[in-house]
Design an enzyme around this catalytic site. Structure first.
Site, PDB file in Angstrom:
ATOM      1  N   GLY A  67       0.831  -1.203   0.000  1.00 49.79           N
ATOM      2  CA  GLY A  67       0.000   0.000   0.000  1.00 49.79           C
ATOM      3  C   GLY A  67       0.862   1.247   0.000  1.00 49.79           C
ATOM      4  CB  SER A  68      -0.017   4.737   0.668  1.00 49.94           C
ATOM      5  OG  SER A  68      -0.599   4.612   1.943  1.00 49.94           O
ATOM      6  CB  THR A  69       5.152   5.766   1.641  1.00 49.86           C
ATOM      7  OG1 THR A  69       5.511   5.290   0.340  1.00 49.86           O
ATOM      8  CG2 THR A  69       6.391   5.889   2.500  1.00 49.86           C
ATOM      9  CB  ALA A  70       1.145   7.823   4.540  1.00 48.22           C
ATOM     10  CB  VAL A  71      -1.184   3.163   5.123  1.00 48.57           C
ATOM     11  CG1 VAL A  71      -1.804   2.009   5.891  1.00 48.57           C
ATOM     12  CG2 VAL A  71      -2.232   4.242   4.890  1.00 48.57           C
ATOM     13  N   GLY A  72       2.002   2.421   5.364  1.00 51.33           N
ATOM     14  CA  GLY A  72       3.047   1.430   5.651  1.00 51.33           C
ATOM     15  C   GLY A  72       3.788   1.751   6.942  1.00 51.33           C
TER      16      GLY A  72
ATOM     17  CD  GLU B 178       7.039  -5.424  -1.932  1.00 57.04           C
ATOM     18  OE1 GLU B 178       7.290  -4.476  -2.705  1.00 57.04           O
ATOM     19  OE2 GLU B 178       7.825  -6.351  -1.733  1.00 57.04           O
TER      20      GLU B 178
HETATM   21  N1  NAD Z   1       4.927  -1.917  -3.963  1.00 50.44           N
HETATM   22  C1  NAD Z   1       3.888  -2.643  -4.319  1.00 50.44           C
HETATM   23  O1  NAD Z   1       3.988  -3.829  -4.549  1.00 50.44           O
HETATM   24  C2  NAD Z   1       2.525  -1.987  -4.465  1.00 50.44           C
HETATM   25  C3  NAD Z   1       1.545  -2.643  -5.212  1.00 50.44           C
HETATM   26  C4  NAD Z   1       0.321  -2.013  -5.373  1.00 50.44           C
HETATM   27  C5  NAD Z   1       0.079  -0.786  -4.798  1.00 50.44           C
HETATM   28  N2  NAD Z   1       1.049  -0.185  -4.074  1.00 50.44           N
HETATM   29  C6  NAD Z   1       0.826   1.136  -3.484  1.00 50.44           C
HETATM   30  O2  NAD Z   1      -0.443   1.181  -2.860  1.00 50.44           O
HETATM   31  C7  NAD Z   1      -0.916   2.499  -2.848  1.00 50.44           C
HETATM   32  C8  NAD Z   1      -2.350   2.556  -3.299  1.00 50.44           C
HETATM   33  O3  NAD Z   1      -3.134   1.650  -2.570  1.00 50.44           O
HETATM   34  P1  NAD Z   1      -4.109   2.081  -1.378  1.00 50.44           P
HETATM   35  O4  NAD Z   1      -4.698   3.414  -1.667  1.00 50.44           O
HETATM   36  O5  NAD Z   1      -5.044   0.955  -1.137  1.00 50.44           O
HETATM   37  O6  NAD Z   1      -3.095   2.195  -0.189  1.00 50.44           O
HETATM   38  P2  NAD Z   1      -3.401   2.423   1.356  1.00 50.44           P
HETATM   39  O7  NAD Z   1      -2.081   2.450   2.034  1.00 50.44           O
HETATM   40  O8  NAD Z   1      -4.309   3.557   1.567  1.00 50.44           O
HETATM   41  O9  NAD Z   1      -4.208   1.115   1.795  1.00 50.44           O
HETATM   42  C9  NAD Z   1      -3.674  -0.181   1.689  1.00 50.44           C
HETATM   43  C10 NAD Z   1      -4.410  -1.106   2.643  1.00 50.44           C
HETATM   44  O10 NAD Z   1      -4.127  -0.693   3.969  1.00 50.44           O
HETATM   45  C11 NAD Z   1      -5.335  -0.619   4.719  1.00 50.44           C
HETATM   46  N3  NAD Z   1      -5.152   0.379   5.783  1.00 50.44           N
HETATM   47  C12 NAD Z   1      -5.440   1.697   5.755  1.00 50.44           C
HETATM   48  N4  NAD Z   1      -5.090   2.280   6.930  1.00 50.44           N
HETATM   49  C13 NAD Z   1      -4.560   1.307   7.698  1.00 50.44           C
HETATM   50  C14 NAD Z   1      -3.998   1.270   9.020  1.00 50.44           C
HETATM   51  N5  NAD Z   1      -3.909   2.362   9.764  1.00 50.44           N
HETATM   52  N6  NAD Z   1      -3.529   0.087   9.493  1.00 50.44           N
HETATM   53  C15 NAD Z   1      -3.583  -1.023   8.721  1.00 50.44           C
HETATM   54  N7  NAD Z   1      -4.114  -1.055   7.491  1.00 50.44           N
HETATM   55  C16 NAD Z   1      -4.591   0.095   6.977  1.00 50.44           C
HETATM   56  C17 NAD Z   1      -6.372  -0.267   3.688  1.00 50.44           C
HETATM   57  O11 NAD Z   1      -7.652  -0.572   4.168  1.00 50.44           O
HETATM   58  C18 NAD Z   1      -5.925  -1.104   2.497  1.00 50.44           C
HETATM   59  O12 NAD Z   1      -6.410  -2.414   2.611  1.00 50.44           O
HETATM   60  C19 NAD Z   1      -0.006   3.274  -3.771  1.00 50.44           C
HETATM   61  O13 NAD Z   1       0.892   4.032  -3.023  1.00 50.44           O
HETATM   62  C20 NAD Z   1       0.736   2.182  -4.525  1.00 50.44           C
HETATM   63  O14 NAD Z   1       1.995   2.554  -5.014  1.00 50.44           O
HETATM   64  C21 NAD Z   1       2.266  -0.751  -3.898  1.00 50.44           C
END
Ligand code: NAD
Length: 603
Positions: free
Chosen positions: A288-293, A310
């Site tokens: 997911g996103s860097t901020a949530v990661g 990732e």
């Molecule tokens: N590097 C990779 O392999 C890869 C692949 C696909 C997408 N991405 C990245 O993902 C991002 C887009 O996806 P997104 O908008 O779903 O990302 P996101 O970080 O907003 O959400 C990802 C997941 O995290 C969950 N989440 C949200 N807040 C959380 C918290 N506080 N604790 C635990 N889980 C939480 C969400 O419900 C979702 O299931 C982009 O930055 C993209 O580059 C990376």
């Protein structure tokens, strides 16, 4: 008198009855191994692979329009088609207690599955592979309906790579999970050392929405192949399609005789994701996103759960002037606009040699003029669908406007469509500079930002001038140049004269550096990463040599214990043979010393 010739000795040895018996024994053993291998292959070739069928998800009748932002935090998630904003159905937003109960069930399944054989695991993947190949259209239409992408983008970006993953795991997975021999080193020469890969138990995965089928099956297939159970927190944006994919996995588990709770999904918002990150897990994969990661890592740290991150990407695509431009432009357009640019490893920054810059832009713009966008499953064929995330089109637009206000040239696109649905047109921006937000922020949308370069070093500098480091691409007809430049790029992956190939090659690890995260998922490293890496050491020839604590080191230690260890170090690690020999003499002396004879009396 001359002795017997070597040939004569060999003949005598070969004719000896004992040699004859030994050769026969070895031959019979080899035949037995061949026979076993053949039986195994025949069994695999003719193995019956059950077909599974899963009803397609139903769409809400007379569907109302959804305002996605007004529901965040509700106990049910309204799932909608981002092209039409019409409701597809609802799924529960699970709370912490429900997530914990799901993880508990997974641990029970993990205890059973860790004893499964590789043949069983392969059968499970075969069933899933068969389902995927036979239901390509259904799988991709469901993904298109839920995520807004066109069917071709789902086929190309998620279905193909998932099939490749099944195929790679089935053919090579076992090889990399079998115990691996390692050298035992200098002093442990009489030991046999190996690494064993044991399942971690329960894997947690928190995934995004961009490729709902692939994002789900990718961690699932690797986790179960490594002998684990898995709980996947699917994205709130694509929970409707995830239920269909989960149903297929459930059917496959039943057909393969695997525990029903080996794979489970968690639906919900951030609360559910956070609950999964806090739960007892053997490993957590966050995509997911860097901020949530960063938040997820903080949560997982409380239990010291190992995490793979990732995260976002902003991949550079460097194009040299010696390239066949007619071939490079379609690659560049696919890298920018595949799935509306919602790819972590899509091309976002196009660094094009000044000599072909204008021609490249002209060809790209001419193609984009002929591109269409609209409802993925509507009556007209379109090249690009809708954007999945609510508000993303507006965010992309604000980045484009910021760039234009700072001097970038908008060559095509760049207008927020005044129509229903979450759309943004394919857009090309030229002369982008590093003071523009679009240079550093992840766009995750259909925008091709292009900059010129003159020298190779300049291209490398531009490419590395970025907080992210996921993928990268270099196009040059001189492979040596492309390789040299590729090696200088700060990224976890580099495609030479191609795009997306490191994603397709399933033996390769997937992952990035800098703000793109760390550790790897997929490939050999990702598969082994879902295991406890256990080091094991035992005696090679226990009947010949085993370790005994030397008398000098037995408690209470003897006064010459230090001298004894120093002598050992000298004997094994001195660089010269003379010193080693001296060490040997000293070891012998220490061993023969009266105080080393097992007496506990201190001298
Ligand atoms: N590097 C990779 O392999 C890869 C692949 C696909 C997408 N991405 C990245 O993902 C991002 C887009 O996806 P997104 O908008 O779903 O990302 P996101 O970080 O907003 O959400 C990802 C997941 O995290 C969950 N989440 C949200 N807040 C959380 C918290 N506080 N604790 C635990 N889980 C939480 C969400 O419900 C979702 O299931 C982009 O930055 C993209 O580059 C990376």
């Amino acid at each position: 008198m001359a002795g017997p010739s070597p040939r004569g000795v060999l003949e005598v040895v070969l004719r000896a009855p004992v040699t004859y018996v030994m050769i026969q024994f070895v031959a019979v053993y080899l035949l037995y191994l061949l026979f076993r291998w053949l039986i195994h292959r025949l069994r695999v070739w003719f193995e019956h692979v059950p077909a599974i069928s899963v009803p397609l998800p139903t769409e809400a009748q007379n569907a109302v329009k959804v305002d996605p932002k007004s529901h965040v935090g509700d106990r049910t998630i309204p799932c909608y088609d981002p092209s039409t904003m019409r409701l597809l159905g609802t799924v529960p937003a699970m709370n912490t207690k429900e997530v914990n109960a799901t993880v508990d069930e997974a641990w029970k399944a993990a205890k059973i599955w860790k004893r499964s054989t590789f043949d069983q695991r392969r059968l499970l993947l075969k069933i899933l592979q068969k389902f995927t190949v036979e239901h390509q259209e259904d799988i991709c239409r469901v993904s298109a309906r839920d995520s807004g992408k066109v069917v071709v983008d789902a086929l190309f970006g998620e279905l193909m790579v998932t099939c490749e993953k099944f195929a790679w795991l089935r053919s090579e997975g076992e090889k990399y999970l079998r115990p691996e021999k390692r050298s035992a080193g200098v002093m442990m020469f009489y030991k046999s050392a190996r690494v064993e890969y044991h399942p971690v138990g329960v894997v947690g995965a928190i995934i995004p929405w961009n490729y709902p089928f692939h994002n789900f099956l990718n961690p699932v297939s690797a986790a179960v192949f490594a002998g684990n159970a898995i709980v996947v927190k699917v994205s709130e944006q694509t929970s409707w399609s995830s239920q269909y994919y989960m149903a297929a996995v459930k059917a496959a588990l039943a057909a393969a005789g695997a525990p029903p709770n080996l794979v489970q999904i968690v639906t919900g918002y951030a609360e559910a994701g956070s609950a999964l990150a806090s739960a007892k897990l053997g490993k957590l994969i966050f995509v997911g996103s860097t901020a949530v990661g960063k938040k997820v890592m903080e949560t997982a740290a409380k239990r010291l759960t190992p995490v793979v991150l990732e995260l976002g990407g902003k991949d550079p695509v460097i194009i040299f002037d010696n390239i066949n431009i007619a071939k490079a432009v379609p690659f560049a357009l696919r890298a920018a606009f595949q799935s509306c640019g919602q790819n972590c490893a899509g091309g976002e920054r196009f660094i094009v040699h000044a000599r072909i810059y204008d021609k490249f832009l002209h060809m790209a713009v001419e193609t984009v003029k002929r591109m269409t966008f609209g409802e993925a499953l509507g009556s007209d064929r379109v090249d690009m669908g809708a954007m999945c995330l609510p508000g993303l089109a507006e965010k992309v637009h604000s980045l484009v406007q910021d760039a234009v206000s700072k001097g970038a040239k908008l060559l095509i696109g760049g207008e927020l469509p005044q129509r229903e649905g979450q759309f943004y047109p394919p857009t090309i921006l030229a002369d982008v500079t590093n003071d523009m937000k679009i240079w550093t922020e992840e766009v995750f949308g259909p925008v091709m930002a292009v900059v010129p370069f003159d020298e190779e070093e300049e291209a490398v500098h531009l490419a590395n001038d970025c907080p992210f480091g996921l993928g990268s691409n270099v196009f040059s007809s001189q492979y040596s140049v492309a390789r040299r430049v590729g090696a200088c790029l700060d990224a976890g992956m580099t495609n030479i004269n191609d795009f997306g190939t490191t994603y397709m090659c399933q033996s390769l690890p997937f992952g990035g550096i800098k703000d793109s995260g760390f550790d790897r998922f997929a490939g050999v490293e990702g598969l082994r990463g879902l295991c406890v890496t256990k080091s094991v050491c035992e005696d090679w020839w226990p009947f010949l040599m085993t370790t005994n604590i030397p008398p000098a080191l037995q408690y209470p230690v003897k006064p010459h214990a230090g001298a004894f260890v120093q002598a050992l170090v000298k004997m094994f690690y001195s660089l010269g043979w003379k010193e080693r020999f001296q060490g040997l003499i000293e070891v012998a002396k220490c061993s023969l010393s009266p105080s080393s004879a097992g007496s506990s009396k201190k001298e």
